[in-house]
Design a protein around this motif. Structure first.
Motif, PDB file in Angstrom:
ATOM      1  N   LEU A   1       0.841  -1.210   0.000  1.00 26.61           N
ATOM      2  CA  LEU A   1       0.000   0.000   0.000  1.00 26.61           C
ATOM      3  C   LEU A   1       0.868   1.250   0.000  1.00 26.61           C
ATOM      4  N   ASP A   2       1.970   1.221   0.762  1.00 25.43           N
ATOM      5  CA  ASP A   2       2.891   2.360   0.744  1.00 25.43           C
ATOM      6  C   ASP A   2       3.424   2.603  -0.665  1.00 25.43           C
ATOM      7  N   ALA A   3       3.808   1.515  -1.347  1.00 21.73           N
ATOM      8  CA  ALA A   3       4.321   1.652  -2.710  1.00 21.73           C
ATOM      9  C   ALA A   3       3.250   2.170  -3.657  1.00 21.73           C
ATOM     10  N   ALA A   4       1.996   1.697  -3.469  1.00 21.55           N
ATOM     11  CA  ALA A   4       0.909   2.165  -4.328  1.00 21.55           C
ATOM     12  C   ALA A   4       0.649   3.655  -4.137  1.00 21.55           C
ATOM     13  N   ILE A   5       0.737   4.115  -2.904  1.00 22.55           N
ATOM     14  CA  ILE A   5       0.530   5.550  -2.636  1.00 22.55           C
ATOM     15  C   ILE A   5       1.594   6.381  -3.337  1.00 22.55           C
ATOM     16  N   ALA A   6       2.846   5.948  -3.219  1.00 23.12           N
ATOM     17  CA  ALA A   6       3.925   6.674  -3.895  1.00 23.12           C
ATOM     18  C   ALA A   6       3.754   6.639  -5.411  1.00 23.12           C
ATOM     19  N   LEU A   7       3.343   5.496  -5.946  1.00 22.03           N
ATOM     20  CA  LEU A   7       3.177   5.359  -7.392  1.00 22.03           C
ATOM     21  C   LEU A   7       2.070   6.276  -7.912  1.00 22.03           C
ATOM     22  N   ILE A   8       0.955   6.341  -7.210  1.00 26.88           N
ATOM     23  CA  ILE A   8      -0.151   7.197  -7.653  1.00 26.88           C
ATOM     24  C   ILE A   8       0.249   8.665  -7.591  1.00 26.88           C
ATOM     25  N   GLY A   9       0.952   9.042  -6.521  1.00 22.89           N
ATOM     26  CA  GLY A   9       1.383  10.441  -6.421  1.00 22.89           C
ATOM     27  C   GLY A   9       2.323  10.829  -7.542  1.00 22.89           C
ATOM     28  N   LEU A  10       3.269   9.946  -7.864  1.00 18.47           N
ATOM     29  CA  LEU A  10       4.198  10.233  -8.954  1.00 18.47           C
ATOM     30  C   LEU A  10       3.480  10.229 -10.298  1.00 18.47           C
ATOM     31  N   ALA A  11       2.433   9.394 -10.420  1.00 17.29           N
ATOM     32  CA  ALA A  11       1.671   9.360 -11.668  1.00 17.29           C
ATOM     33  C   ALA A  11       0.995  10.700 -11.946  1.00 17.29           C
ATOM     34  N   GLN A  12       0.621  11.419 -10.897  1.00 16.54           N
ATOM     35  CA  GLN A  12       0.018  12.740 -11.090  1.00 16.54           C
ATOM     36  C   GLN A  12       1.002  13.707 -11.741  1.00 16.54           C
ATOM     37  N   LEU A  13       2.259  13.648 -11.291  1.00 21.15           N
ATOM     38  CA  LEU A  13       3.286  14.501 -11.906  1.00 21.15           C
ATOM     39  C   LEU A  13       3.545  14.087 -13.351  1.00 21.15           C
ATOM     40  N   ALA A  14       3.602  12.770 -13.581  1.00 20.04           N
ATOM     41  CA  ALA A  14       3.847  12.302 -14.941  1.00 20.04           C
ATOM     42  C   ALA A  14       2.733  12.732 -15.884  1.00 20.04           C
ATOM     43  N   TRP A  15       1.511  12.690 -15.419  1.00 20.29           N
ATOM     44  CA  TRP A  15       0.390  13.122 -16.269  1.00 20.29           C
ATOM     45  C   TRP A  15       0.479  14.614 -16.566  1.00 20.29           C
ATOM     46  N   ALA A  16       0.769  15.397 -15.529  1.00 14.78           N
ATOM     47  CA  ALA A  16       0.759  16.850 -15.706  1.00 14.78           C
ATOM     48  C   ALA A  16       1.884  17.329 -16.617  1.00 14.78           C
ATOM     49  N   PHE A  17       3.079  16.720 -16.508  1.00 18.86           N
ATOM     50  CA  PHE A  17       4.237  17.271 -17.223  1.00 18.86           C
ATOM     51  C   PHE A  17       4.689  16.454 -18.433  1.00 18.86           C
ATOM     52  N   VAL A  18       4.165  15.220 -18.567  1.00 17.75           N
ATOM     53  CA  VAL A  18       4.623  14.403 -19.694  1.00 17.75           C
ATOM     54  C   VAL A  18       3.465  13.901 -20.536  1.00 17.75           C
ATOM     55  N   LEU A  19       2.558  13.149 -19.921  1.00 18.37           N
ATOM     56  CA  LEU A  19       1.567  12.438 -20.704  1.00 18.37           C
ATOM     57  C   LEU A  19       0.528  13.373 -21.324  1.00 18.37           C
TER      58      LEU A  19
ATOM     59  N   ILE B   1       5.494   6.925 -23.455  1.00 15.12           N
ATOM     60  CA  ILE B   1       4.574   6.406 -22.435  1.00 15.12           C
ATOM     61  C   ILE B   1       5.215   5.243 -21.683  1.00 15.12           C
ATOM     62  N   ALA B   2       5.857   4.325 -22.444  1.00 15.42           N
ATOM     63  CA  ALA B   2       6.516   3.187 -21.791  1.00 15.42           C
ATOM     64  C   ALA B   2       7.616   3.653 -20.853  1.00 15.42           C
ATOM     65  N   LEU B   3       8.377   4.665 -21.311  1.00 17.31           N
ATOM     66  CA  LEU B   3       9.453   5.183 -20.482  1.00 17.31           C
ATOM     67  C   LEU B   3       8.918   5.835 -19.212  1.00 17.31           C
ATOM     68  N   ALA B   4       7.802   6.548 -19.342  1.00 14.37           N
ATOM     69  CA  ALA B   4       7.211   7.203 -18.174  1.00 14.37           C
ATOM     70  C   ALA B   4       6.741   6.179 -17.149  1.00 14.37           C
ATOM     71  N   VAL B   5       6.104   5.126 -17.655  1.00 15.85           N
ATOM     72  CA  VAL B   5       5.638   4.078 -16.744  1.00 15.85           C
ATOM     73  C   VAL B   5       6.824   3.415 -16.045  1.00 15.85           C
ATOM     74  N   CYS B   6       7.887   3.132 -16.824  1.00 11.40           N
ATOM     75  CA  CYS B   6       9.086   2.530 -16.227  1.00 11.40           C
ATOM     76  C   CYS B   6       9.693   3.438 -15.167  1.00 11.40           C
ATOM     77  N   ASP B   7       9.752   4.747 -15.487  1.00 11.76           N
ATOM     78  CA  ASP B   7      10.271   5.705 -14.516  1.00 11.76           C
ATOM     79  C   ASP B   7       9.483   5.657 -13.217  1.00 11.76           C
ATOM     80  N   LEU B   8       8.157   5.616 -13.323  1.00 11.74           N
ATOM     81  CA  LEU B   8       7.315   5.607 -12.130  1.00 11.74           C
ATOM     82  C   LEU B   8       7.590   4.370 -11.268  1.00 11.74           C
ATOM     83  N   LEU B   9       7.654   3.223 -11.940  1.00 10.18           N
ATOM     84  CA  LEU B   9       7.880   1.986 -11.186  1.00 10.18           C
ATOM     85  C   LEU B   9       9.253   1.971 -10.525  1.00 10.18           C
ATOM     86  N   VAL B  10      10.289   2.389 -11.256  1.00  9.75           N
ATOM     87  CA  VAL B  10      11.636   2.378 -10.703  1.00  9.75           C
ATOM     88  C   VAL B  10      11.761   3.366  -9.548  1.00  9.75           C
TER      89      VAL B  10
END
Length: 729
Positions: free
Chosen positions: A102-120, A138-147
């Motif tokens: 759950l901690d990882a999911a929270i961090a992933l969702i928060g980072l996804a907001q930045l990725a959407w706003a500035f990249v996607l 898109i693939a690179l952004a997803v990889c960045d978020l996970l890493v």
């Protein structure tokens, strides 16, 4: 890598040098990993493999003027390799759980907001990009978020250190460089600005990884932290992620208007909702863990961890509550049982503590089954258990049932183990829990003294005996430390045919501070229990050898000194005896050391072998060994054959009935047994002329007893020996 979407990011002229640097970094990393061998090894080799994939792809792009687009996929391989490596490292540092997911999911969702706003979203709004380029970004952004999510997970769990900092910085350089390059590319800044900056960032990734692998501290990176909060995710991080979604949403509405604003805000709104749901789940999980922990702590505070029975503190509280309820009033009072397993230490010593724990679990279950619904069963520690019962009329029956149940065979590690149990029973109105426990303990001690495998009820006389025992122990300690109160008396051993004194036995005597003589039957066992017997034995040996030197020189008699089991088990015993003989000037042939059958029968095989070696060494110096109290019921015939024995002292129980015809035959058999084994028989406790006559008839050459002489001080013995010389003259 970002080069997957911008193939010309690195100038072709610099590609060769880039490959050379990365290959050098790879070599350094391999040397470091082989030298330090950090764990988990797979994780570090995957990180190195990511750099190798990047270097190989760059080499192909440099060597081939126009490589196929599929070659660029080699850059993207860095991410799954790095991601799996971080996953393995995070799992080793702190195993994954629902809370950490759950901690990882929270961090992933928060980072996804930045990725959407500035990249996607800017990518979706920009015209002229091909499908392959869009898919790559898109693939690179997803990889960045996970890493990044995994990187944060490792960063929160790893021990601080130089190697850990280099390793984390290496992956951060990779992610930040790619993210920066993509953002610049998507926002239309072109490659001119991106190329030198991003090229330096990617090389930094390789250099930092090599430095981390070469550092000796890399061995400690995968070790779990000794201290720290296992929930790991900081509260400040949760707050920042919670605020991030609404901030992006407000910014989107403020910057754009109309349908564009609504379209741009839809994804941040969904992500914010997902973040809130995830955080609520995380909070609920934390609350459940806290409740479970509180419940567990409350249970542990009142119960024994191994058996689940009440622990000592809960037992004390319940016992005190029962005493308080009595209010000091006369009446039936409370019922208390204290019991332990006889010989439990042997189970731990022979089968190991895990087997002992398994046996204690079974014992606890048996006591729980034997007790009634209103009884409290507790484990006080080790193999000691207690039961508090309000059913005083059936307390004795409960104690007998517990003893019987605990004596049934136990099945441990595939084998059957037999133990017995002893119990102390107390019922009454005690002034305190301490008094109740002491009374039950006294009854338990009485049960063990009576032979074990039984229950004994507390009697006030037990307390009086306990007090007398404690007083005597204190008196013995004071006497040993002060050097007063003890004396050595000597009882002659005579030739039954001539009446001549052939030897003397040294006997310890003790006088209490009030002037009363204390029987050896009372003070010797206390000296054994308190450990004073070794000091007393050494003192008696010194005094007896000193006194006997003159008697041996003038009369040719020897001295017999009793030796305790504790003395025999002392590895220095033989050295101490030989040193005493040297100091006092007494020849070894003039000393007889007397041991009892019980010392041999109750010893282990290893102890008996060690004792035999010590006695054989003393025998080599002329010291003789005697067995005392022979025939008192122990099976010692094997010891007579295997141990270095010279004298057999026949117990007074045989001698007292030697005049009887049937008993005389048995005594004759003992004497003949001694002679057949080349042992000198000595009869003890001769008190009548009839007994002495029977001994002469049976040709038992030597005897001692009140008929011939009572134990006497050294001065009295000297006078007695002088009289013997006068009569002989």
């Amino acid at each position: 890598m970002a080069s997957a979407v911008a193939a010309a990011a690195t100038p072709d002229g610099a590609g060769g040098w880039w490959v050379v640097v990365q290959v050098a970094c790879l070599g350094a990393a391999v040397v470091g990993l082989r030298r330090h061998r950090p764990a988990p090894a797979v994780a570090y080799w995957l990180l190195v493999a990511g750099v190798a994939a990047s270097a190989l792809t760059t080499a192909v792009r440099t060597a081939v003027p126009r490589p196929a687009p599929a070659v660029e996929v080699g850059y993207l391989l860095c991410y799954p390799l790095t991601g799996v490596a971080l996953w393995l490292l995070a799992r080793r540092l702190r195993p994954w759980s629902s809370t950490r997911l759950l901690d990882a999911a929270i961090a992933l969702i928060g980072l996804a907001q930045l990725a959407w706003a500035f990249v996607l979203y800017p990518l979706a709004s920009r015209a002229g990009l091909g499908e392959a380029t869009t898919a790559g970004i898109i693939a690179l952004a997803v990889c960045d978020l996970l890493v990044v999510t995994l990187l944060l997970r490792v960063a929160f769990a790893v021990r601080p250190g130089v190697a850990a900092g280099l390793l984390l910085s290496s992956t951060a350089a990779l992610v930040l460089t790619d993210a920066g390059h993509v953002i610049m590319y998507v926002w239309g800044r072109g490659h001119a600005v991106a190329s030198p900056v991003t090229s330096a960032g990617w090389l930094t990734w390789s250099l930092l990884l090599a430095a981390a692998c070469l550092h000796p501290g890399i061995r400690d990176v995968g070790e779990r932290p000794r201290t720290g909060d296992e929930s790991a995710t900081p509260v400040a991080g949760f707050i920042a992620l919670a605020v991030l979604g609404p901030a992006v949403l407000v910014a989107a509405i403020g910057i754009r208007h109309g349908a564009a604003a609504v379209a741009h805000a839809a994804v941040p709104a969904a992500l914010t909702a997902a973040l809130m749901v995830t955080m609520v789940l995380r909070l609920g999980r934390a609350l459940r863990e806290r409740t479970s922990l509180q419940r567990e702590l409350a249970f542990r505070a009142q119960h024994d961890v191994l058996t689940g029975l009440a622990n000592r503190e809960e037992f004390r509280l319940r016992l005190q509550a029962g005493i308080d309820a009595l209010g000091g009033a006369a009446g039936p009072g409370i019922g208390l049982l204290i019991m332990d397993l006889d010989g439990f230490k042997d189970v731990n010593d022979t089968l190991g503590h895990p087997a002992g724990d398994a046996l204690l679990l079974q014992a606890g279950e048996r006591l729980r089954a034997a007790a009634g619904s209103g009884d409290l069963v507790a484990r006080l520690g080790g193999d000691e258990f207690a039961v508090v019962s309000p059913r005083l009329d059936s307390l004795d029956e409960l104690a007998d049932r517990c003893v019987a149940d605990l004596a049934r065979p136990y099945r441990v590690d595939g084998r059957e183990v037999h133990l017995t149990a002893s119990a102390g029973v107390y019922r009454g109105v005690p002034a305190s829990t301490g008094e109740a426990l002491q009374n039950a303990d006294l009854a338990l001690y009485a049960a063990k003294e009576a032979g074990r495998n039984r229950a004994e009820r507390y009697d006030p006389r037990l307390r009086a005996a306990h007090v007398a025992h404690a007083v005597l122990a204190d008196q013995l300690r004071a006497a040993v430390d002060g050097g007063s109160g003890f004396a050595v008396h000597y009882q002659p051993v005579v030739d039954v045919h001539t009446g001549r004194v052939a030897a003397v036995e040294a006997l310890l005597r003790f006088t209490a501070p009030d002037g009363a003589a204390v029987s050896p039957v009372r003070f010797v066992p206390v000296a054994e229990e308190t450990g004073l017997i070794c000091r007393l034995g050494a003192w008696v040996l010194e005094r007896a050898c000193t006194d006997a030197r003159a008697w041996h020189a003038s009369h040719g008699i020897s001295v017999t000194v009793n030796v305790s089991g504790r003395q025999l088990r002392d590895p220095r015993f033989a050295d101490d005896v030989l040193a005493t003989l040297k100091r006092t000037g007494l020849p070894g042939a003039a000393l007889v050391l007397e041991i009892t059958e019980t010392v041999l029968v109750t010893a282990t095989v290893e102890e008996t072998e060690a004792v035999s070696r010590r006695l054989a060494r003393l025998r080599a110096h002329g010291v003789r060994i005697a067995i005392d109290d022979f025939g008192t019921g122990y099976s010692s015939l094997a010891y007579l054959r295997t141990l270095p024995i010279d004298v057999l002292k026949i117990d007074r129980a045989f001698v007292s009935r030697v005049a009887d015809r049937q008993e005389k035959a048995l005594f004759r058999a003992v004497v003949e047994l001694a002679r057949s084994m080349y042992l000198q028989p000595v009869a003890e406790g001769v008190e009548t002329g009839e007994q002495a006559a029977a001994l002469r008839e049976l040709d038992c050459g030597f005897a001692q007893g009140f008929l011939f002489a009572r134990p006497m001080p050294a001065d009295a013995l000297r006078a007695h020996l002088a009289t013997q010389l006068t009569v002989a003259a």
